[in-house]
Design a protein around this motif. Structure first.
Motif, short mmCIF file in Angstrom:
data_model
loop_
_atom_site.label_atom_id
_atom_site.label_comp_id
_atom_site.label_asym_id
_atom_site.label_seq_id
_atom_site.Cartn_x
_atom_site.Cartn_y
_atom_site.Cartn_z
N GLN A 152 0.83 -1.20 0.00
CA GLN A 152 0.00 0.00 0.00
C GLN A 152 0.86 1.25 0.00
O GLN A 152 1.97 1.25 0.54
CB GLN A 152 -0.90 -0.01 1.24
CG GLN A 152 -1.93 1.08 1.31
CD GLN A 152 -2.80 0.97 2.55
OE1 GLN A 152 -2.64 0.06 3.35
NE2 GLN A 152 -3.72 1.89 2.72
N GLU A 153 0.36 2.29 -0.61
CA GLU A 153 0.92 3.63 -0.50
C GLU A 153 -0.07 4.49 0.28
O GLU A 153 -1.28 4.39 0.06
CB GLU A 153 1.11 4.28 -1.87
CG GLU A 153 2.32 3.84 -2.65
CD GLU A 153 2.45 4.67 -3.92
OE1 GLU A 153 2.09 5.88 -3.89
OE2 GLU A 153 2.86 4.11 -4.94
N VAL A 154 0.45 5.34 1.14
CA VAL A 154 -0.41 6.26 1.89
C VAL A 154 0.19 7.65 1.80
O VAL A 154 1.33 7.87 2.23
CB VAL A 154 -0.55 5.85 3.37
CG1 VAL A 154 -1.46 6.83 4.11
CG2 VAL A 154 -1.08 4.42 3.49
#
Length: 209
Positions: A152-154
């Motif tokens: 995931q990227e946040v």
């Protein structure tokens, strides 16, 4: 810049208000209190096959199950995307290498900006070795190499958190001992400014119960 510009003394504590600090000084405030910081020495490979190696000291464990780590990538000085993030987005893979203190000069050298077509392993004369589960290579002399796939990227403000599942780890012989305990103090850590810690004191607390 003088002390009065960045502090407000109330006789007990120096007060720093992030919204009143000059641009870039919030980072200095945070980097001056989260100490020492572990370093993710991240190796990636571009879609064109160019290897990249760069250190990130906003780094920690993200999850126990599945095992995952996270590091934070800021923008380039001109507001662009760093090669590490571009490569992770292109391939979905990276390796977090944990550097020994003897690698301080090499880690520091890879922290400078290089063009996307430059292989930092070659430019900084750092030995690599093939990873076992992902395409990017690992640092040959790393204490531990965590081979990761992007989970995931946040987006957080100006930065991007990259969260990766650890699909395989390799370690230098003897680094882990019984029950995976580690006794070495020779792990490289980051201090504020262009400074590092190379020998961390290891102690065990005395139980009060």
């Amino acid at each position: 810049m003088d002390e009065n510009t960045i502090t407000d003394v109330d006789q007990v504590r120096d007060v720093l208000r992030p919204d009143e600090l000059p641009e870039g000084f919030v980072y200095r405030m945070l980097a001056g209190c989260v100490l020492p910081r572990p370093i993710a020495w991240v190796s990636t490979k571009s879609a064109a096959g160019v290897m990249n190696l760069a250190p990130f000291s906003f780094f920690t464990v993200a999850s126990r199950s599945p095992g995952a780590v996270v590091f934070s990538v800021g923008p380039t000085p001109d507001g662009g995307i760093k090669d590490t993030l571009a490569n992770v987005r292109a391939t979905g893979e990276f390796v977090v290498n944990i550097a020994p203190s003897s690698s301080m000069t090499s880690v520091n050298a890879t922290g400078f900006a290089y063009p996307p077509d430059v292989d930092e392993f070659q430019a900084c004369n750092i030995a690599d070795r093939p990873s076992l589960a992902v395409s990017p290579p690992s640092v040959a002399d790393a204490l531990v190499s965590l081979e990761c796939r992007l989970m995931q990227e946040v987006a957080v403000g100006s930065d991007c958190l990259v969260i990766g599942e650890v699909v395989l780890a390799t370690a230098a012989p003897g680094h882990y001992r019984e029950r995976l305990h580690v006794e070495t103090s020779q792990v490289l850590g980051r201090m504020s400014g262009p400074r590092y810690v190379t020998d961390m004191r290891i102690e065990s607390p005395t139980s009060t119960k």
